[in-house]
Design a protein around this motif. Structure first.
Motif, PDB file in Angstrom:
ATOM      1  N   ALA A  73      -0.690  13.053  -7.471  1.00 44.93           N
ATOM      2  CA  ALA A  73      -1.751  12.448  -6.659  1.00 44.93           C
ATOM      3  C   ALA A  73      -2.117  13.375  -5.499  1.00 44.93           C
ATOM      4  CB  ALA A  73      -1.294  11.107  -6.116  1.00 44.93           C
ATOM      5  N   PRO A  74      -3.333  13.252  -4.962  1.00 42.54           N
ATOM      6  CA  PRO A  74      -3.685  13.988  -3.749  1.00 42.54           C
ATOM      7  C   PRO A  74      -2.758  13.579  -2.605  1.00 42.54           C
ATOM      8  CG  PRO A  74      -5.640  13.051  -4.783  1.00 42.54           C
ATOM      9  CD  PRO A  74      -4.474  12.464  -5.488  1.00 42.54           C
ATOM     10  N   ARG A  75      -2.438  14.498  -1.723  1.00 39.65           N
ATOM     11  CA  ARG A  75      -1.515  14.190  -0.634  1.00 39.65           C
ATOM     12  C   ARG A  75      -2.007  13.023   0.213  1.00 39.65           C
ATOM     13  NH1 ARG A  75       1.376  17.985   2.132  1.00 39.65           N
ATOM     14  NH2 ARG A  75       1.768  16.340   3.656  1.00 39.65           N
ATOM     15  N   GLU A  76      -3.325  12.896   0.354  1.00 40.11           N
ATOM     16  CA  GLU A  76      -3.845  11.816   1.188  1.00 40.11           C
ATOM     17  C   GLU A  76      -3.695  10.438   0.544  1.00 40.11           C
ATOM     18  OE1 GLU A  76      -7.521  14.011  -0.491  1.00 40.11           O
ATOM     19  OE2 GLU A  76      -5.524  14.490   0.267  1.00 40.11           O
ATOM     20  N   ASP A  77      -3.297  10.382  -0.723  1.00 38.21           N
ATOM     21  CA  ASP A  77      -3.078   9.106  -1.417  1.00 38.21           C
ATOM     22  C   ASP A  77      -1.597   8.879  -1.711  1.00 38.21           C
ATOM     23  OD1 ASP A  77      -5.756   8.319  -1.522  1.00 38.21           O
ATOM     24  OD2 ASP A  77      -6.130   9.505  -3.325  1.00 38.21           O
ATOM     25  N   THR A  78      -0.711   9.574  -0.998  1.00 37.58           N
ATOM     26  CA  THR A  78       0.718   9.454  -1.268  1.00 37.58           C
ATOM     27  C   THR A  78       1.205   8.021  -1.107  1.00 37.58           C
ATOM     28  OG1 THR A  78       1.137  11.734  -0.551  1.00 37.58           O
ATOM     29  CG2 THR A  78       3.021  10.240  -0.589  1.00 37.58           C
ATOM     30  N   GLY A  79       0.809   7.367  -0.009  1.00 40.90           N
ATOM     31  CA  GLY A  79       1.242   5.991   0.218  1.00 40.90           C
ATOM     32  C   GLY A  79       0.712   5.038  -0.830  1.00 40.90           C
ATOM     33  N   SER A  80      -0.546   5.210  -1.224  1.00 43.68           N
ATOM     34  CA  SER A  80      -1.153   4.312  -2.199  1.00 43.68           C
ATOM     35  C   SER A  80      -0.515   4.443  -3.574  1.00 43.68           C
ATOM     36  CB  SER A  80      -2.660   4.598  -2.299  1.00 43.68           C
ATOM     37  OG  SER A  80      -3.318   4.293  -1.088  1.00 43.68           O
ATOM     38  N   VAL A  81      -0.260   5.669  -4.012  1.00 44.17           N
ATOM     39  CA  VAL A  81       0.311   5.849  -5.351  1.00 44.17           C
ATOM     40  C   VAL A  81       1.770   5.388  -5.369  1.00 44.17           C
ATOM     41  CG1 VAL A  81       1.156   8.225  -5.089  1.00 44.17           C
ATOM     42  CG2 VAL A  81       0.392   7.419  -7.315  1.00 44.17           C
ATOM     43  N   THR A  82       2.506   5.604  -4.280  1.00 48.05           N
ATOM     44  CA  THR A  82       3.881   5.123  -4.204  1.00 48.05           C
ATOM     45  C   THR A  82       3.919   3.603  -4.242  1.00 48.05           C
ATOM     46  OG1 THR A  82       4.423   7.052  -2.834  1.00 48.05           O
ATOM     47  CG2 THR A  82       6.031   5.274  -2.906  1.00 48.05           C
ATOM     48  N   ALA A  83       2.994   2.970  -3.533  1.00 53.32           N
ATOM     49  CA  ALA A  83       2.926   1.507  -3.536  1.00 53.32           C
ATOM     50  C   ALA A  83       2.568   0.971  -4.910  1.00 53.32           C
ATOM     51  CB  ALA A  83       1.900   1.037  -2.501  1.00 53.32           C
ATOM     52  N   ALA A  84       1.659   1.647  -5.610  1.00 54.58           N
ATOM     53  CA  ALA A  84       1.253   1.184  -6.942  1.00 54.58           C
ATOM     54  C   ALA A  84       2.428   1.214  -7.915  1.00 54.58           C
ATOM     55  CB  ALA A  84       0.108   2.042  -7.466  1.00 54.58           C
ATOM     56  N   VAL A  85       3.217   2.283  -7.879  1.00 58.33           N
ATOM     57  CA  VAL A  85       4.377   2.390  -8.767  1.00 58.33           C
ATOM     58  C   VAL A  85       5.394   1.297  -8.460  1.00 58.33           C
ATOM     59  CG1 VAL A  85       6.315   3.857  -9.438  1.00 58.33           C
ATOM     60  CG2 VAL A  85       4.057   4.869  -9.126  1.00 58.33           C
ATOM     61  N   SER A  86       5.615   1.014  -7.188  1.00 60.91           N
ATOM     62  CA  SER A  86       6.571  -0.028  -6.802  1.00 60.91           C
ATOM     63  C   SER A  86       6.046  -1.416  -7.116  1.00 60.91           C
ATOM     64  CB  SER A  86       6.887   0.081  -5.304  1.00 60.91           C
ATOM     65  OG  SER A  86       7.482   1.318  -4.986  1.00 60.91           O
ATOM     66  N   LEU A  87       4.743  -1.631  -6.910  1.00 63.26           N
ATOM     67  CA  LEU A  87       4.162  -2.959  -7.098  1.00 63.26           C
ATOM     68  C   LEU A  87       4.247  -3.405  -8.555  1.00 63.26           C
ATOM     69  CD1 LEU A  87       2.590  -5.357  -5.891  1.00 63.26           C
ATOM     70  CD2 LEU A  87       0.481  -4.122  -6.411  1.00 63.26           C
ATOM     71  N   VAL A  88       3.901  -2.524  -9.492  1.00 63.74           N
ATOM     72  CA  VAL A  88       3.921  -2.935 -10.897  1.00 63.74           C
ATOM     73  C   VAL A  88       5.343  -3.223 -11.361  1.00 63.74           C
ATOM     74  CG1 VAL A  88       1.785  -1.717 -11.479  1.00 63.74           C
ATOM     75  CG2 VAL A  88       3.968  -0.516 -11.710  1.00 63.74           C
ATOM     76  N   ARG A  89       6.325  -2.514 -10.800  1.00 64.69           N
ATOM     77  CA  ARG A  89       7.727  -2.789 -11.155  1.00 64.69           C
ATOM     78  C   ARG A  89       8.113  -4.191 -10.706  1.00 64.69           C
ATOM     79  NH1 ARG A  89      12.039   1.543  -9.214  1.00 64.69           N
ATOM     80  NH2 ARG A  89      10.601   2.777 -10.468  1.00 64.69           N
ATOM     81  N   GLN A  90       7.715  -4.555  -9.490  1.00 61.60           N
ATOM     82  CA  GLN A  90       8.082  -5.858  -8.953  1.00 61.60           C
ATOM     83  C   GLN A  90       7.355  -6.980  -9.695  1.00 61.60           C
ATOM     84  OE1 GLN A  90       9.084  -5.409  -4.978  1.00 61.60           O
ATOM     85  NE2 GLN A  90       8.744  -7.516  -4.376  1.00 61.60           N
ATOM     86  N   ILE A  91       6.082  -6.776  -9.975  1.00 58.76           N
ATOM     87  CA  ILE A  91       5.330  -7.803 -10.704  1.00 58.76           C
ATOM     88  C   ILE A  91       5.854  -7.936 -12.131  1.00 58.76           C
ATOM     89  CG2 ILE A  91       3.067  -8.361 -11.665  1.00 58.76           C
ATOM     90  CD1 ILE A  91       1.808  -7.247  -9.168  1.00 58.76           C
ATOM     91  N   GLY A  92       6.137  -6.818 -12.789  1.00 57.46           N
ATOM     92  CA  GLY A  92       6.689  -6.870 -14.132  1.00 57.46           C
ATOM     93  C   GLY A  92       8.014  -7.594 -14.170  1.00 57.46           C
ATOM     94  N   SER A  93       8.863  -7.364 -13.168  1.00 57.70           N
ATOM     95  CA  SER A  93      10.147  -8.040 -13.090  1.00 57.70           C
ATOM     96  C   SER A  93       9.969  -9.541 -12.906  1.00 57.70           C
ATOM     97  CB  SER A  93      10.966  -7.467 -11.932  1.00 57.70           C
ATOM     98  OG  SER A  93      12.132  -8.210 -11.722  1.00 57.70           O
ATOM     99  N   THR A  94       9.034  -9.930 -12.023  1.00 58.18           N
ATOM    100  CA  THR A  94       8.805 -11.353 -11.766  1.00 58.18           C
ATOM    101  C   THR A  94       8.325 -12.067 -13.020  1.00 58.18           C
ATOM    102  OG1 THR A  94       8.254 -10.885  -9.453  1.00 58.18           O
ATOM    103  CG2 THR A  94       7.515 -12.989 -10.358  1.00 58.18           C
ATOM    104  N   ALA A  95       7.333 -11.478 -13.685  1.00 60.68           N
ATOM    105  CA  ALA A  95       6.780 -12.121 -14.879  1.00 60.68           C
ATOM    106  C   ALA A  95       7.815 -12.196 -16.003  1.00 60.68           C
ATOM    107  CB  ALA A  95       5.547 -11.367 -15.353  1.00 60.68           C
ATOM    108  N   ALA A  96       8.501 -11.092 -16.244  1.00 62.77           N
ATOM    109  CA  ALA A  96       9.469 -11.071 -17.340  1.00 62.77           C
ATOM    110  C   ALA A  96      10.666 -11.965 -17.053  1.00 62.77           C
ATOM    111  CB  ALA A  96       9.931  -9.638 -17.594  1.00 62.77           C
ATOM    112  N   THR A  97      11.087 -12.057 -15.792  1.00 60.50           N
ATOM    113  CA  THR A  97      12.183 -12.953 -15.444  1.00 60.50           C
ATOM    114  C   THR A  97      11.827 -14.396 -15.767  1.00 60.50           C
ATOM    115  OG1 THR A  97      12.939 -11.478 -13.681  1.00 60.50           O
ATOM    116  CG2 THR A  97      13.645 -13.770 -13.559  1.00 60.50           C
ATOM    117  N   ALA A  98      10.579 -14.768 -15.462  1.00 59.28           N
ATOM    118  CA  ALA A  98      10.132 -16.125 -15.782  1.00 59.28           C
ATOM    119  C   ALA A  98      10.130 -16.369 -17.280  1.00 59.28           C
ATOM    120  CB  ALA A  98       8.731 -16.352 -15.207  1.00 59.28           C
ATOM    121  N   VAL A  99       9.643 -15.404 -18.043  1.00 61.66           N
ATOM    122  CA  VAL A  99       9.583 -15.554 -19.498  1.00 61.66           C
ATOM    123  C   VAL A  99      10.985 -15.641 -20.092  1.00 61.66           C
ATOM    124  CG1 VAL A  99       8.904 -14.434 -21.649  1.00 61.66           C
ATOM    125  CG2 VAL A  99       7.338 -14.436 -19.695  1.00 61.66           C
ATOM    126  N   VAL A 100      11.861 -14.732 -19.665  1.00 64.10           N
ATOM    127  CA  VAL A 100      13.233 -14.727 -20.192  1.00 64.10           C
ATOM    128  C   VAL A 100      13.947 -16.024 -19.843  1.00 64.10           C
ATOM    129  CG1 VAL A 100      15.501 -13.632 -19.973  1.00 64.10           C
ATOM    130  CG2 VAL A 100      13.454 -12.224 -20.229  1.00 64.10           C
TER     131      VAL A 100
END
Length: 499
Positions: free
Chosen positions: A384-411
């Protein structure tokens, strides 16, 4: 300008302390939850102590990531740490569940910064080649907290009372704050850019609706049908509105162009795989071991401990190897393959085997997952461009947390439905406990063991398939080498030249 070796060591020590503090808070409180709810007279509302914290920390991830890009990660980091400490103090003074919930919301907001900003700061001040090693050291705080947190929470609650579960954050946090003031360098933001308020509000509503829909769905019951449908509809419409907003604003909360970059997209998919494939099931494994293997609650905890210990070792080893060679593609490829193999072994294990067998299988899942969970953050940041470091880091973390929440409910829903449908008539699903099973006849114990094995087998297979998606994504990851040069952000360099 690169940091001196001493300044970098101080920085890593500060970020590691803060990351451990944030990770510990969740595991320590979970152990003390029953005591907290009992003393405050709010057993029926005790889930909000966890839910409020999780919602706040999830929703604020993209907001704080963008603010770090706009006004600088140092300011967001220090503000998050101060807020976390103040909220911890207020949590300990709470006199009822409403006060505790409000304080936990503030603590969750601070926790989002403690989780996200260390990764963002490392992405700003180190070269791509250095990041896997340093991120793996900081990332080791998470599995270490899982190992230590439950024991620490129980000891603190028994010795000093549940309020000290929150107050213990204060002395550790003050030390971390003192280190951070000295060690965290000033990181220039992009002054004059407008924050995407509409996008932040829309995404926040969408994430809250999604998390609530997943939580209500996992609770089951006919009365949950309408709320789940309404929340899911709000989430879907909210995401559609969010995408429309992001395509029109000049400074989007989540730059959608990042998703068109193959490397970043693969890293986001791999992060989702981690949330779905491991985090969703690890909390159910002890119950499975107790029911299928007849283990006590204490002994059953050895299986997730083996998983987390494997994750801890592999994240440190692979981070060091990736920084030394600069190569990164091999680690998610081997890691997803190992984790998938471990889950398939769990799916086909017969009951009655020694406990060390499932321990080894789940340790393999932990080793595989830890082998790439922090490396993909470094790879996404380098793409990613250096000026988007915070945004891309947040995106990677956010999808992990949302995926965990959804899959935990399903399981959780699948386990509940499967066990209820197949339970022997001599046992009541509403009062089923491992102790009740151990006190039942040998024939009933065998029935319950077979039932749990038959229910969990397709779940383990499904999670292995999720890691199979990760294998395919890893094959699509470009085979490059991390640079050992720290490049200046293009937009900031242009602003400096214009000035």
């Amino acid at each position: 300008m690169p940091l001196s070796p001493l300044r970098l060591r101080l920085l890593v020590a500060s970020l590691l302390t803060v990351s451990f503090l944030g990770a510990m808070d969740h595991t320590v409180v979970a152990t003390s939850l029953a005591t907290i709810a009992g003393e405050l007279g709010a057993v029926q509302q005790m889930s909000w102590v966890i839910v409020s914290y999780t919602l706040a920390s999830t929703v604020l991830l993209p907001v704080l990531g963008k603010l770090a890009d706009l006004i600088g990660a140092r300011l967001i980091f220090l503000s998050s740490l101060v807020l976390f400490l103040i909220a911890s103090l207020l949590c300990g003074f709470a006199q009822d569940i409403a006060q505790l919930t409000l304080a936990r919301i503030a603590q969750g907001i601070g926790s989002a910064g403690l989780h996200l900003m260390p990764q963002t700061i490392i992405g700003e001040v180190t070269t791509p080649r250095e990041r896997p090693r340093i991120l793996s050291i900081i990332g080791a705080a998470f599995p270490a907290a899982i190992l230590v947190g439950p024991i620490a929470g129980g000891l603190i609650t028994d010795a000093w009372g549940w309020r000290w579960v929150f107050w213990i954050n204060i002395p550790l946090g003050v030390v971390a704050l003192a280190l951070a003031v000295v060690a965290v360098p000033h990181i220039a933001g992009r002054a004059g850019r407008r924050f995407d308020v509409a996008g932040a509000v829309t995404l926040g509503i969408s994430v809250i609706a999604f998390v609530l829909a997943a939580a209500w769905a996992s609770a089951g019951g006919a009365q949950r049908g309408a709320p789940v449908l309404i929340a899911a509809t709000v989430a879907i419409l909210g995401i559609a509105a969010f995408i429309a907003i992001e395509l029109r604003v000049s400074e989007p909360l989540v730059p959608l162009h990042l998703f068109s970059h193959r490397t970043i997209l693969v890293c986001i998919v791999l992060s989702t795989v981690i949330g779905v494939g491991l985090f969703s099931v690890v909390s159910y494994v002890p119950t499975y071991i107790q029911m299928a293997y007849g283990a006590s609650p204490t002994v059953s905890g050895l299986v997730p401990i083996a998983t987390v210990f494997g994750m801890l070792v592999s994240t440190l080893v692979t981070g060091w190897l990736a920084s030394r060679s600069g190569r990164y593609r091999i680690f998610p490829l081997l890691g997803t393959s190992a984790a998938a193999a471990g889950l398939l072994v769990m799916a086909f294990l017969p009951t009655g085997l020694p406990l060390w067998v499932p321990m080894l299988a789940m340790a393999l899942v932990g080793v595989g997952t830890g082998g790439f969970m922090n490396i993909i953050i470094a790879v996404a940041q380098s793409a990613a461009p250096r000026e988007d470091t915070g945004s891309v880091t947040a995106a990677v973390s956010l999808v992990r947390q949302i995926g965990s929440t959804a899959a935990t409910a399903v399981v959780g829903g699948l386990i509940g439905a499967g066990v209820t449908a197949g339970l022997p008539p001599t046992l009541d699903a509403a009062t089923l406990t491992p102790l009740a099973v151990r006190n039942a006849s040998a024939a009933v114990q065998a029935q319950v063991a077979d039932l749990y094995s038959s229910v969990m087998a397709p779940i383990f297979i499904g999670l292995a398939v999720a890691y199979g998606v990760g294998i395919l994504a890893s094959l699509l990851l470009p085979d490059g080498r991390l640079s050992d040069q720290l490049e200046a952000p293009a937009s900031r360099a242009a602003e400096a030249a214009a000035a």
